[in-house]
Design an enzyme around this catalytic site. Structure first.
Site, PDB file in Angstrom:
ATOM      1  N   LYS C 125     158.943 134.822  56.092  1.00 47.95           N
ATOM      2  CA  LYS C 125     158.045 134.094  55.188  1.00 47.95           C
ATOM      3  C   LYS C 125     156.732 133.704  55.850  1.00 47.95           C
ATOM      4  O   LYS C 125     155.691 133.657  55.207  1.00 47.95           O
ATOM      5  CB  LYS C 125     158.742 132.882  54.584  1.00 47.95           C
ATOM      6  CG  LYS C 125     159.303 131.882  55.555  1.00 47.95           C
ATOM      7  CD  LYS C 125     160.165 130.888  54.780  1.00 47.95           C
ATOM      8  CE  LYS C 125     160.843 129.930  55.738  1.00 47.95           C
ATOM      9  NZ  LYS C 125     161.953 129.238  55.125  1.00 47.95           N
ATOM     10  N   GLY C 184     167.215 127.841  51.380  1.00 51.43           N
ATOM     11  CA  GLY C 184     167.284 126.436  51.028  1.00 51.43           C
ATOM     12  C   GLY C 184     167.877 125.538  52.092  1.00 51.43           C
ATOM     13  O   GLY C 184     168.087 124.347  51.860  1.00 51.43           O
ATOM     14  N   HIS C 227     157.481 129.902  37.113  1.00 47.06           N
ATOM     15  CA  HIS C 227     157.853 130.897  38.105  1.00 47.06           C
ATOM     16  C   HIS C 227     157.569 132.287  37.526  1.00 47.06           C
ATOM     17  O   HIS C 227     158.197 132.689  36.562  1.00 47.06           O
ATOM     18  CB  HIS C 227     159.347 130.709  38.419  1.00 47.06           C
ATOM     19  CG  HIS C 227     159.875 131.680  39.415  1.00 47.06           C
ATOM     20  ND1 HIS C 227     160.593 131.273  40.498  1.00 47.06           N
ATOM     21  CD2 HIS C 227     159.808 133.024  39.492  1.00 47.06           C
ATOM     22  CE1 HIS C 227     160.943 132.337  41.202  1.00 47.06           C
ATOM     23  NE2 HIS C 227     160.470 133.408  40.608  1.00 47.06           N
ATOM     24  N   ARG C 321     163.313 144.455  47.083  1.00 47.97           N
ATOM     25  CA  ARG C 321     164.527 145.072  46.534  1.00 47.97           C
ATOM     26  C   ARG C 321     164.375 145.174  45.019  1.00 47.97           C
ATOM     27  O   ARG C 321     163.446 144.612  44.445  1.00 47.97           O
ATOM     28  CB  ARG C 321     165.731 144.182  46.835  1.00 47.97           C
ATOM     29  CG  ARG C 321     165.531 142.764  46.318  1.00 47.97           C
ATOM     30  CD  ARG C 321     166.796 141.955  46.381  1.00 47.97           C
ATOM     31  NE  ARG C 321     166.541 140.534  46.373  1.00 47.97           N
ATOM     32  CZ  ARG C 321     166.493 139.773  45.290  1.00 47.97           C
ATOM     33  NH1 ARG C 321     166.655 140.300  44.099  1.00 47.97           N
ATOM     34  NH2 ARG C 321     166.249 138.473  45.362  1.00 47.97           N
TER      35      ARG C 321
END
Lengths: 216, 753, 476
Positions: C125, C184, C227, C321
């Site tokens: 990330k 998370g 989102h 993916r």
């Protein structure tokens, strides 16, 4: 109280257990020189540090892994037609006829005498951290459980939920659950011994100790 | 029959049994002869068929003496091993009773002792000068075999027994009395209970390296580490029938014959090993590892050899006097006294030399002892450094010493003072400045335009690409194990416990640095991995690579094996010494490589280690011992190997006392001698995860103690719990952790006091 | 290898289970590519096993010990002589080491997905964020490299707080997360700068223990957002990435798992927004394509975005993916007016080395697609998974409806406890938002789904949750 004698007689009538040894994963099988009918041994030594009889090797990705006998007994069947074949996971490779040991008989007895707290559904179970610490530090028998106590963490479908104990108050006499494997619904997690039955159970265990000669 | 004759027959029978025992089936004819003669005599004496049994038994005693002397000439090293192990062999209590004039046992009595195999006593020797009696005290420390008494454990000392010995050495140091140690041990009891066999021996050796009182040692049975625990002495005497060895001949045979647990070596192989190991007093005198041999009666001293005890007393007095005199400055008096001491006919009981030392004399004593050990075994390795290199090095040493002193001791100190002064002035100026400008600054803040600019700034800072440099970014190894090329999977040893899946070799040996990604188990890696990945790229400078491992004992077939190891590893010895940098901090590193004959330590490895420590001291660099793996002392080098234990420890001690920072990092398997000396004595020891640290492996423990050893007995986390090591590091973090250790343990800019 | 033979010479190992395994098998079947499927003991009753038996050829089904064991997949692939491997989603789909192993092992295979270097680059990330910033693609305000120094961390946190106040955010929040973490774990919010240091230390210690790296990221915590996703497709050349529009995945469970996905991402035709919705969609598509071009992206992938109430987009992450919800984008897409778009078949085709064969101008969209995820769970009780047996499961076939499920409809099926209790995906199409919503509700109304747990309790599912949320689809 439970009839120990009757149980022992029942087990004596058929003191064998068939253990099917399956391929833990895929791979190519090669059997060793052990033949059906021969005696095999399980892990031995004070810490079970010596492995059991080598029955076959399972080669996957150039990594031959030993397939070992897990209990002692007589090698009843060996699926020799699989020699050199690529097998799927779970393929039976051998069957060992195993004479029940004292500890196993004792466990049978305990399963019938203790209060069993069973798994409500198929999941992985492990003790809550506080209980786990206590069990590791001073053994499971040091833990007394009572109705409504938060005892296990049930892990399934990537979720973890607490599981509360239900049943009579008592010490955890035996732990059946294995934290790494899934337990089916209805399988016992722990066996609880209420304090008033402790002596009776200990006596029954003593009886097995004297009557059952076969050791591990 | 006369009881005195009876007694003499009994004594002869014991002598005969002794001969039978120590020759273990050899010299059958001689034994038969003696037996025959003794038997006929006995029968005749009982029958009363003799006129004068006293005369006749005298004849038989003479015959015994004659045969014993003849057998003495053919005695083999293995016979000597059997002699020192025999229950009839003299033991420390016999010596205390016969050599000293009186004694008090301290630190326990008989079986009521912390460790009955370690005997400690305050003993006195009375000497006369003219009419005056002088009573001199010594601290006697040694292993007690107790003529085979069970509770003495055969002189095999437990870790706490060695701790007790060290404690009383310190007592002797405080009291200023000499120490006499007597080594009667087949080896230490190899258990890891606190303080741990290896750890305690290391502490003992380290402690003895600068004991400020004279120490004299007598070796009867000198079994490796157990011997060294009380053996670092100013004078080392050895009994003529004793042995001093790195390992028992049986142990050596088990290794040579590649035997598995439970198998036994043939007597021939054991005999062969005993001879090849050069374990006798004469061998060790030749090597220089002992100073003198004390001659025993034929076939070894037994408790009734009173002449021998008298002789031993003279030898102990002479050795102690010599040590004391050697520390004196006044050379004229010293020379006269020494000459008198050395006269063979002198009775030292009639001579009195004070054993107390002045403070300077004590320092000289320690320096002499350290130098003595540093000099040993130099010729036992092959030094291929060209003559010119050696000379120029010695020359530059002479030149560099004052320079380094100037640079590090004088200049640094003054510079620090200057820096402190400048800092102070700076602070004052800042304070002044802030007072001066504060009204302006308040004004600036009030202006609205400035705020908008600040907001712009903020979003730019939070949204725009920042610069990023440093270690964390570089996630690549400079070296990866060649095993990464093999397309196969590897099973983690912890798979059954933690459910680790098989690891793919190319991942495991490259990116994962040999660490199981499921449970963190560390697979062993090559020494190169550390050299290239722990230290700054390109900063490694190897030195002394020309010092090569050899075969100083000419141990049969061993030269080939050393050559083979040199060929496969590309190294000339099991110890690589180099200078390197970690994030620009310079360090000297000695690395024991488990790939070179199991990382065993012989004369070459010891020499390189000593020189590395000296180099670190000279250059004022931190000194890091990285133990990729060590199986112990190289047994094929015999005492040339064992002597590296005290020798390297002395070097380390000198380095630490000159202000150095000495750290040890263990990896894979580290066992025996090195751990029990120059590695185990470091105050800062660390281990890589999954490594094993200990004194003896499970097989040896089973054989010597009969105990089964639980799995993971030697795992580093147990050494951590015991207080042997300070932390366990993961391999990928070694670089960071060493740096952190250097920064926190070492000083601000030098890592050197 | 791919140059030498046609795609029909390939054999694909379907390294997944359930619904996605079935879709991969069907796609292979359609393309004329042979395949091999795998299953575990717990999954013996799954529909994907039955499908493999029905349409698979020789050596098309193997029982393995675990879907998570890469060694099993390699061993099976070798025995079945597979030449390529499709990871599906989950399991090994974004594991660059796995992809590397597939392509670098002695018997090499094609990994149907982006090349392992791209998976590694975009899977990190920090790396993704830095790449985005280097291309001036907007990212969440905050640090873009691990912070190791406490003082620096606090300074950044302070700046993030002040920045939010300047933006007019009343209750600013700062997110502290372990830079080496994921999924998370090791994330905590800070609402007050005075609390920052203790949270920072906690996360740092956690990261040290868990990931052996003390690095921490400090970011703004954005609370009010939608989102969105951009579907990217590119062939092995990596030169001409195209997009298949946007999706809106804002309807999620409390655990932030998607439940309803809609394509396109906003519908300015049907609804009004407080910002220029079409421009936002155009921007995120353009940004995504810029990044894809920069890295030479060479398979299907999804760029995930968050769009705040004032219409600012921030790149969240890149999923290297195929995603569960690929079908909803395919449903509204037309390639040269052909409505039968199958992104999985496209992925396999270009994965095996065929050129894409069309460009962005050939792709159009039509109408609105909705995807429902049918799951046995209790939305009223924190979406707790329900376990038991499915007894009845059927629905009314419609031309505008497509259901993907591995649950057999003609027999009782016990939900395996080792996996998420996902039952089916239903994809609904309508010519506009209104029609799609109506059809969606009518599908849910007609759906028949019953079952019993081990203790006899009736099945719990999220049908009502899906129906209730259909109303707020695409509304900000």
């Amino acid at each position: 109280m439970f009839d120990v004698k009757a149980l022992l007689d029942e087990i004596k009538a058929s003191p064998f257990r068939k253990i099917i040894i399956t391929a833990p994963h895929t791979g190519r099988v090669n059997f060793t020189s052990v033949q059906p009918g021969e005696r095999v041994t399980g892990p031995q030594g004070l810490w079970k540090e010596k492995p059991g009889t080598l029955l076959a090797t399972l080669d996957r990705e150039r990594n031959p892994k030993p397939i070992l006998a897990l209990e002692k007994g007589e090698l009843e069947t060996l699926y020799l037609d699989l020699e050199g074949c690529f097998v799927e996971a779970g393929t039976p490779l051998a069957v060992v006829r195993h004479y029940m040991t004292r500890t196993e008989v004792q466990n049978e007895l305990l399963k019938k005498t203790l209060h069993l707290f069973t798994a409500p559904e198929r999941a992985k179970y492990y003790f809550t951290p506080e209980i786990d610490k206590k069990v590791r530090a001073s053994g499971s028998q040091s833990v007394t459980v009572h109705e409504g106590m938060e005892l296990f963490i049930m892990s399934r479908m990537k979720r973890e939920v607490p599981l509360h104990y239900a049943g009579p108050t008592g010490a955890i006499y035996t732990v059946y659950v294995e934290p790494s494997a899934s337990t089916d619904a209805g399988q016992p997690l722990i066996g609880v011994c209420p304090p008033d039955q402790l002596t009776a159970i200990q006596e029954a265990v003593m009886q097995v100790q004297t009557e059952w000669k076969e050791e591990a | 029959m006369d009881t005195s004759v009876e007694k003499r027959i009994h004594t002869l029978r014991e002598r005969l049994a002794y001969i039978e025992d120590i020759f273990a089936g050899k010299h059958g004819e001689d034994i038969d002869l003696l037996q025959d003669r003794l038997k006929t005599f006995e029968e005749r004496a009982r029958a009363g068929a003799m006129g004068d049994p006293h005369t006749e038994i005298g004849g038989i005693e003479d015959l015994f003496g004659f045969v014993e002397r003849r057998l003495e000439d053919n005695i083999t090293p293995m016979d000597k091993v059997r002699i020192v192990r025999h229950p009839q062999r003299i033991c420390l209590r016999d010596i205390l009773e016969n050599v000293y004039d009186n004694f008090t046992e301290v630190g326990g009595q008989d079986e009521h002792s912390l460790d009955p195999s370690m005997l400690i006593a305050r003993a006195v020797i009375a000497r006369r000068r003219g009419k005056k009696m002088h009573v001199q005290s010594v601290m006697v420390i040694g292993q007690e075999k107790g003529h085979g008494a069970d509770f003495r454990n055969g002189g095999s000392v437990k870790p706490w027994g060695n701790a007790k010995a060290l404690q009383y050495m310190r007592v002797a140091e405080t009291e200023g009395i000499p120490i006499h140690t007597y080594i009667f041990t087949p080896g230490s009891y190899p258990i890891e209970d606190y303080p741990g066999a290896a750890q305690q021996i290391a502490r003992n050796i380290y402690g003895m390296a600068n004991l400020r009182v004279p120490v004299v040692t007598v070796i009867s049975e000198g079994g490796s580490g157990g011997a060294e625990a009380i053996g670092l002495a100013d004078k080392r005497l050895m009994l003529s029938h004793g042995y001093y060895s790195v390992i028992s001949p049986e142990g050596a045979a088990a290794i040579e014959g590649r035997l598995k647990a439970g198998e036994r070596a043939t007597p021939e192989l054991i005999e062969h090993c005993a001879t090849s190991l050069s374990i006798t007093a004469q061998d060790n005198l030749k090597f220089g590892y002992i100073d003198r041999v004390v001659q025993e009666p034929p076939l070894g001293a037994r408790p009734n050899h009173f002449d021998f005890f008298r002789q031993l007393r003279q030898e102990m007095l002479r050795a102690t006097d010599e040590v004391v005199l050697s520390t004196r400055r006044l050379s004229f008096y010293k020379r006269i006294a020494l000459r008198r001491l050395r006269r063979p006919d002198v009775n030292l009981d009639d001579l009195y030399i004070r054993w107390g030392l002045s403070s300077q004399a004590k320092s000289r004593l320690v320096e002499k002892r350290q130098q003595k050990f540093l000099r040993l075994s130099r010729s036992a390795c092959r030094d291929r450094r060209p003559f010119f290199t050696k000379v120029s090095q010695a020359f530059s040493d002479v030149l560099m010493r004052p320079y380094n002193h100037l640079k590090y001791d004088l200049y640094r100190r003054h510079r620090r003072k200057m820096a402190a002064m400048v800092e102070e002035i700076d602070t004052e100026w800042e304070l002044f400045k802030s007072r001066l400008f504060s009204p302006f600054r308040a004004l600036c803040k009030a202006l609205p335009g400035n705020r908008g600019a600040a907001a712009e700034d903020k979003s730019a800072e939070l949204m725009a690409l920042s610069t990023w440099t440093g270690d964390a970014r570089r996630r690549k190894w400079n070296y990866i194990s060649p095993r990464y090329k093999i397309d196969r999977t590897i099973t983690c040893p912890n798979a059954t416990t933690y459910g680790c899946l098989d690891l793919w070799g190319p991942d495991l040996f490259a990116e994962f640095a040999g660490v199981c990604s499921y449970c963190g188990y560390h697979f062993p890696m090559e020494p190169e991995w550390y050299v290239r990945n722990v230290f700054d790229e390109g900063s490694v400078y190897e030195f002394n690579s020309e010092i090569e491992a050899g075969n100083p004992l000419h141990f049969p077939n061993f030269s080939d094996r050393v050559e083979k190891a040199q060929k496969t590893t590309g190294a000339k010895s099991g110890c690589m010494t180099f200078e390197a940098r970690i994030d620009n901090i310079k360090v000297v590193v000695a690395m024991l490589m488990g790939t070179f004959r199991g990382g065993s330590v012989g004369a070459a490895e010891g020499q390189k280690f000593v020189e590395a420590a000296e180099r670190a001291a000279k250059k004022r660099y931190p000194f890091l011992a990285y133990v990729h793996g060590t199986a112990g002392i190289r047994i094929q080098e015999g005492t040339h190997g064992v002597i590296q234990m005290p020798r390297c420890t002395v070097a380390v001690r000198r380095y630490i006392e000159s202000g150095g920072l000495y750290m040890v990092l263990y990896d894979t398997n580290s066992f025996a001698g090195p751990v029990a000396s120059f590695l185990g004595c470091s105050p800062y020891q660390f281990a890589v995860r999954s490594s094993n640290i200990g004194f003896a492996g499970p097989g040896v423990i089973k054989e010597t103690t009969g105990m089964d050893i639980p799995p993971k007995y030697h795992r580093s986390y147990r050494a951590l719990s015991r207080g042997h090591i300070q932390a366990i590091w993961d391999r990928p973090q070694i670089r960071g952790n060493i740096k952190q250790a250097l920064l926190t343990i070492g000083g601000r800019n030098l890592y050197y006091r | 290898m791919s140059q030498d033979f046609a795609i029909t010479d390939h054999k694909v190992l379907v390294a997944n289970r359930g619904e996605i395994a079935m879709r991969i098998m069907r796609a292979c079947h359609k393309l004329g590519v042979a395949f091999t499927a795998i299953y575990t003991a717990a999954d013996a009753a799954s529909g994907h096993v039955r499908l493999a038996q029905e349409i698979g050829g020789e050596k098309s089904l193997y029982r393995v010990s675990s879907y998570h064991d890469a060694n099993e997949l390699m061993a099976v692939a070798d025995d079945a002589l597979c030449t390529a491997l499709h990871p599906g989603y989950g399991f090994f789909a974004e594991d660059y080491r796995f992809a590397r192993r597939v392509t670098k092992r002695e018997r090499r295979m094609i990994f149907i997905g982006p090349s392992w270097k791209i998976i590694r680059e975009l899977g990190d990330k920090i790396n993704t964020k830095r790449l985005a910033r280097s291309l001036e693609v907007p990212t969440v305000p905050g640090s873009d490299r691990p912070v190791y120094d406490e003082m620096e961390a606090e300074r950044i946190a302070r700046t993030v707080f002040e920045f939010q106040l300047q933006q007019g955010i009343k209750h600013p929040l700062v997110l502290v997360k372990a830079s080496a973490g994921g999924g998370g774990m090791g994330i905590e919010e800070v609402y007050d700068i005075d609390n920052f240091r203790s949270v920072y230390r906690r996360i740092r210690n956690y990261a040290m223990r868990q990931f052996k790296d003390e690095g921490v990221l400090i970011e703004q915590r954005i609370t009010d957002f939608n989102h969105l996703e951009v579907q990217i497709v590119s062939d092995r050349s990596g030169k001409q990435p195209v997009h298949f529009g946007t999706r809106n995945c804002s309807i999620q469970s409390t655990g932030l798992q998607k439940r309803v996905e809609v394509a396109p991402g906003f519908s300015s035709r049907d609804l009004s927004y407080s910002f220029d919705a079409d421009k936002v969609l155009d921007d995120i598509v353009a940004y995504s394509l810029t990044m894809a071009r920069k890295v030479g992206y060479d398979n299907v992938g999804t760029w995930e975005w968050i769009v705040t109430r004032d219409g600012s987009p921030f790149l969240m992450e890149v999923n290297t993916r195929i995603q569960v919800e690929n079908g909803v984008s395919a449903r509204i897409s037309r390639v040269r007016d052909n409505a039968d778009v199958d992104l999985l078949a496209e992925q396999i085709r270009i994965g095996l080395g065929e050129p894409l064969g069309y460009s962005q101008e050939d792709i159009a969209t039509e109408g609105v697609g909705i995807e429902y995820r049918l799951i046995a769970e209790d939305p009223d009780n924190r979406f707790t998974p329900w376990s038991g047996s499915i007894e009845q499961f059927h629905w009314k076939e419609q031309p505008w409806l497509k259901v993907h499920t591995h649950v057999p409809t003609d027999m009782v099926y016990e939900i395996p406890s080792d996996f998420d209790p996902n039952l089916a995906l239903a994809i609904i199409w309508g010519k506009d938002l209104e029609e799609a919503r109506q059809r969606g509700v009518s599908f849910l109304d007609d759906l028949c789904l019953t079952g019993k747990s081990a203790t006899g309790e009736p099945l719990k599912s999220n049908i009502n949750f899906l129906r209730a949320n259909t109303e707020r689809i695409l509304r900000f």
